[in-house]
Design a protein around this motif. Structure first.
Motif, mmCIF file in Angstrom:
data_model
loop_
_atom_site.group_PDB
_atom_site.id
_atom_site.type_symbol
_atom_site.label_atom_id
_atom_site.label_comp_id
_atom_site.label_asym_id
_atom_site.label_seq_id
_atom_site.Cartn_x
_atom_site.Cartn_y
_atom_site.Cartn_z
ATOM 1 N N PRO A 1 0.806 -1.232 0.000
ATOM 2 C CA PRO A 1 0.000 0.000 0.000
ATOM 3 C C PRO A 1 0.835 1.277 0.000
ATOM 4 N N PHE A 2 2.105 1.185 0.362
ATOM 5 C CA PHE A 2 2.922 2.385 0.481
ATOM 6 C C PHE A 2 3.707 2.703 -0.793
ATOM 7 N N ASP A 3 3.496 1.890 -1.826
ATOM 8 C CA ASP A 3 4.119 2.135 -3.129
ATOM 9 C C ASP A 3 3.075 2.784 -4.030
ATOM 10 N N VAL A 4 3.312 4.012 -4.418
ATOM 11 C CA VAL A 4 2.314 4.755 -5.187
ATOM 12 C C VAL A 4 2.026 4.097 -6.533
ATOM 13 N N ILE A 5 2.985 3.339 -7.074
ATOM 14 C CA ILE A 5 2.755 2.644 -8.348
ATOM 15 C C ILE A 5 1.616 1.636 -8.199
ATOM 16 N N SER B 1 -9.840 -1.910 -22.951
ATOM 17 C CA SER B 1 -10.068 -1.861 -21.504
ATOM 18 C C SER B 1 -9.596 -3.150 -20.833
ATOM 19 N N ALA B 2 -9.897 -4.295 -21.460
ATOM 20 C CA ALA B 2 -9.473 -5.579 -20.907
ATOM 21 C C ALA B 2 -7.953 -5.684 -20.854
ATOM 22 N N LEU B 3 -7.283 -5.186 -21.894
ATOM 23 C CA LEU B 3 -5.819 -5.216 -21.918
ATOM 24 C C LEU B 3 -5.232 -4.356 -20.792
ATOM 25 N N VAL B 4 -5.852 -3.189 -20.556
ATOM 26 C CA VAL B 4 -5.379 -2.317 -19.469
ATOM 27 C C VAL B 4 -5.527 -3.021 -18.123
ATOM 28 N N ILE B 5 -6.658 -3.690 -17.927
ATOM 29 C CA ILE B 5 -6.883 -4.409 -16.668
ATOM 30 C C ILE B 5 -5.847 -5.509 -16.484
ATOM 31 N N LEU B 6 -5.599 -6.300 -17.542
ATOM 32 C CA LEU B 6 -4.622 -7.390 -17.459
ATOM 33 C C LEU B 6 -3.221 -6.864 -17.208
ATOM 34 N N ALA B 7 -2.872 -5.733 -17.869
ATOM 35 C CA ALA B 7 -1.546 -5.153 -17.675
ATOM 36 C C ALA B 7 -1.368 -4.658 -16.240
ATOM 37 N N ALA B 8 -2.396 -4.003 -15.715
ATOM 38 C CA ALA B 8 -2.317 -3.495 -14.341
ATOM 39 C C ALA B 8 -2.232 -4.640 -13.341
ATOM 40 N N LEU B 9 -3.015 -5.703 -13.578
ATOM 41 C CA LEU B 9 -2.936 -6.872 -12.701
ATOM 42 C C LEU B 9 -1.560 -7.526 -12.779
ATOM 43 N N GLY B 10 -0.979 -7.518 -13.974
ATOM 44 C CA GLY B 10 0.364 -8.064 -14.131
ATOM 45 C C GLY B 10 1.396 -7.293 -13.332
ATOM 46 N N VAL B 11 1.292 -5.970 -13.377
ATOM 47 C CA VAL B 11 2.216 -5.137 -12.592
ATOM 48 C C VAL B 11 2.039 -5.412 -11.103
ATOM 49 N N LEU B 12 0.782 -5.494 -10.652
ATOM 50 C CA LEU B 12 0.529 -5.760 -9.235
ATOM 51 C C LEU B 12 1.078 -7.134 -8.817
ATOM 52 N N TYR B 13 0.931 -8.120 -9.692
ATOM 53 C CA TYR B 13 1.461 -9.454 -9.362
ATOM 54 C C TYR B 13 2.988 -9.413 -9.267
ATOM 55 N N TYR B 14 3.599 -8.706 -10.209
ATOM 56 C CA TYR B 14 5.060 -8.580 -10.161
ATOM 57 C C TYR B 14 5.494 -7.885 -8.874
ATOM 58 N N LYS B 15 4.793 -6.824 -8.520
ATOM 59 C CA LYS B 15 5.117 -6.112 -7.285
ATOM 60 C C LYS B 15 4.937 -7.017 -6.070
ATOM 61 N N TYR B 16 3.928 -7.871 -6.136
ATOM 62 C CA TYR B 16 3.673 -8.814 -5.042
ATOM 63 C C TYR B 16 4.846 -9.784 -4.882
ATOM 64 N N THR B 17 5.360 -10.276 -6.012
ATOM 65 C CA THR B 17 6.494 -11.217 -5.936
ATOM 66 C C THR B 17 7.760 -10.547 -5.437
ATOM 67 N N GLN B 18 7.846 -9.235 -5.620
ATOM 68 C CA GLN B 18 9.038 -8.496 -5.182
ATOM 69 C C GLN B 18 8.889 -7.903 -3.785
ATOM 70 N N ALA B 19 7.732 -8.108 -3.167
ATOM 71 C CA ALA B 19 7.462 -7.507 -1.853
ATOM 72 C C ALA B 19 8.128 -8.328 -0.755
ATOM 73 N N THR B 20 9.412 -8.165 -0.654
ATOM 74 C CA THR B 20 10.188 -8.853 0.385
ATOM 75 C C THR B 20 10.944 -7.817 1.208
ATOM 76 N N GLY B 21 11.413 -8.239 2.356
ATOM 77 C CA GLY B 21 12.166 -7.323 3.194
ATOM 78 C C GLY B 21 11.276 -6.362 3.959
ATOM 79 N N THR B 22 11.911 -5.351 4.504
ATOM 80 C CA THR B 22 11.217 -4.388 5.360
ATOM 81 C C THR B 22 11.301 -2.991 4.771
ATOM 82 N N LEU B 23 10.214 -2.259 4.879
ATOM 83 C CA LEU B 23 10.149 -0.890 4.369
ATOM 84 C C LEU B 23 9.895 0.067 5.525
ATOM 85 N N ALA B 24 10.726 1.108 5.634
ATOM 86 C CA ALA B 24 10.493 2.142 6.643
ATOM 87 C C ALA B 24 9.299 2.991 6.219
#
Length: 505
Positions: free
Chosen positions: A278-282, A309-332
């Motif tokens: 939630p703290f990543d504006v992207i 519209s469907a392509l935009v939704i899939l692309a945005a979901l793809g970015v969110l999934y990628y961000k989810y896989t990279q969500a490791t470690g601790t953020l101040a």
């Protein structure tokens, strides 16, 4: 949602987006800057903060009076130039002495006066676009779109402020106190973008800038004459609304004061794993893309549009999934970052609210603007009830400061949730209130009447300092309880006056 709106709306909205980005970049860190740079107590910092907000929202009255005489467009341009000088003055590091304090006060005066010339008059120009009977039915939705554009600028502001400060500290080796000035410099750049947009698309709204005798004469000939009774009813209705919104803004703008203090002193300082998302504006922007693409998908009339519209939704979901896989470690977690959630919710929820009210309007059941304002006050009370629950078992601010790391801290999701509820209240009250004023204002004094809306906001912002004065030795239950009671009383007053208000709505 966007169909049938004049091009001038988007031009004015984008010009406002640039200015608001700079303003909210500055405001995201301003209260913390006052305490860090000048060593001020919470109450003193709160008084300066609220006094500045008061001026920002009081001076549109002066700007409106001047615009009624000299033209809205001319005042908007002059306002941007004056604001630029103010932000430029804030961007220069001067230490924490007396000279720095004087220069800071001078900068605030420039910014507030420039905003007074710019802010209200730009909104009057938006309202004037809808004086055409063919566009009158789109006035409320236009102000919702305009309000959404404001918050697009505000969405990125906290991240911009934090990132530029971190860059200055790490790359340039400046102190934390000096790094605040880099955030203020961002506001200077945003104003250059704002004025560039304004003049690049000026042809789409030049006819509502005013300031020419022939324009005034045309306006006089087309505006309906009001009887003394109608004039009285409109003025009374506006004054009643102004009285109520004072207390909404007093409560709402605690986001830059006591809610920021709460984020800084009582909220967990870090997040790990998926809780960093939630703290990543992207990530927030991707959610916005999904919301708007979903509306586009279901409202589009062609398969091509639906496919895009469907392509935009899939692309945005793809970015969110990628961000989810990279969500490791601790953020101040830095306290100002919480201020990104309110504009995020505004942008994401505006089409939702417009769809709901559009559906109600189709059934003849849409609440009037005054009724929406009253509901907004009730929702604001609910938000502070959440804060009341979140604060159970916590120390007083003074006790928390003495306890240091041994103090009690709460999940950041409490504040994220509170901002969600507050935003629902804001969407009910603010764009609808502005639309109500633009509709009910006396034809010859639109600038001054819109200035009256901002004067009410100014008084509310002055009262924001009450939160800072309560912050210290009192229980947090008392602090949030004050705002709950005020919001509830304001809502009850609004409902009591509803018949009189809806007569002119």
């Amino acid at each position: 949602m966007f169909e049938g709106q004049p091009k001038g709306l988007y031009a004015l909205a984008l010009a406002n987006t640039g200015e608001r980005f700079g303003y909210y970049t500055m405001i995201a860190v301003f209260a913390l800057f006052l305490r860090a740079n000048f060593g001020l107590e919470p109450g003193t910092a709160g008084l300066i903060y609220s006094s500045f907000l008061m001026l920002v929202y009081f001076l549109p009255l002066v700007g409106g009076i001047m615009a009624d005489k000299f033209g809205f467009g001319r005042m908007v341009t002059i306002g941007i130039l004056i604001m630029f000088l103010g932000y430029l003055l804030l961007a220069v590091p001067m230490g924490g002495g007396g000279v720095a304090m004087v220069c800071m006060v001078a900068a605030l005066i420039f910014i507030s006066f420039g905003t007074g010339l710019f802010k209200g008059n730009l909104q009057v120009m938006v309202g004037n676009l809808y004086d055409d009977p063919a566009l009158a039915s789109k006035r409320d939705s236009a102000f919702s779109i305009f309000y959404m554009a404001i918050n697009i600028g505000a969405l990125f502001a906290p991240t911009a402020a934090i990132k530029i400060m971190e860059w200055a500290q790490k790359s340039l080796g400046v102190s934390e106190n000096d790094s605040y000035h880099f955030a203020f410099a961002v506001a200077c750049a945003s104003l250059i973008l704002s004025i560039a947009i304004y003049y690049a698309f000026r042809s789409s709204f030049r006819h509502v800038e005013g300031g020419k005798k022939k324009d005034s004469a045309a306006a006089v000939s087309t505006e309906p004459e009001l009887s003394k009774e109608e004039t009285k009813q409109r003025i009374v209705a506006l004054c009643l609304v102004f009285a109520v919104v004072i207390f909404f803004w007093m409560a709402f703008h605690q986001n830059g004061l006591t809610l920021t203090y709460f984020a800084n002193e009582f909220t967990e300082k870090s997040a790990s794993g998926v809780h960093t998302m939630p703290f990543d504006v992207i990530n927030l922007v991707m959610i916005i893309f999904i919301v708007y693409a979903l509306f586009s998908f279901f409202q589009s009339k062609t398969q091509k549009a639906k496919g895009i519209s469907a392509l935009v939704i899939l692309a945005a979901l793809g970015v969110l999934y990628y961000k989810y896989t990279q969500a490791t470690g601790t953020l101040a977690i830095s306290a100002p970052i919480f201020q990104q959630f309110n504009p995020f919710y505004v942008v994401a929820l505006t089409p939702v609210s417009m769809a709901i009210f559009g559906a109600l309007a189709a059934k003849g059941k849409e609440p009037s603007a005054p009724r929406k304002i009253a509901y907004g006050m009730l929702v604001a009370a609910v938000a502070f009830c959440l804060m009341l629950v979140a604060s159970q078992g916590l120390l007083t601010p003074n006790e928390q400061a003495a306890a240091g790391d041994a103090g009690k801290f709460v999940s950041p999701y409490w504040l994220i949730s509170v901002y969600l509820v507050l935003t629902f209240g804001e969407l009910l009250l603010s764009p609808m209130g502005i639309s109500f004023v633009s509709k009910v204002a006396l034809p010859k004094y639109k600038g001054m009447m819109m200035g009256g809306w901002f004067v009410a906001t100014a008084f509310g912002n002055m009262l924001v300092s009450v939160g800072g004065l309560l912050w210290g030795g009192l229980s947090l239950t008392v602090v949030w309880g004050v705002f709950i009671v005020l919001c509830l009383l304001s809502a009850l007053f609004m409902f009591a006056m509803m018949k009189r208000l809806e007569k002119v709505a």
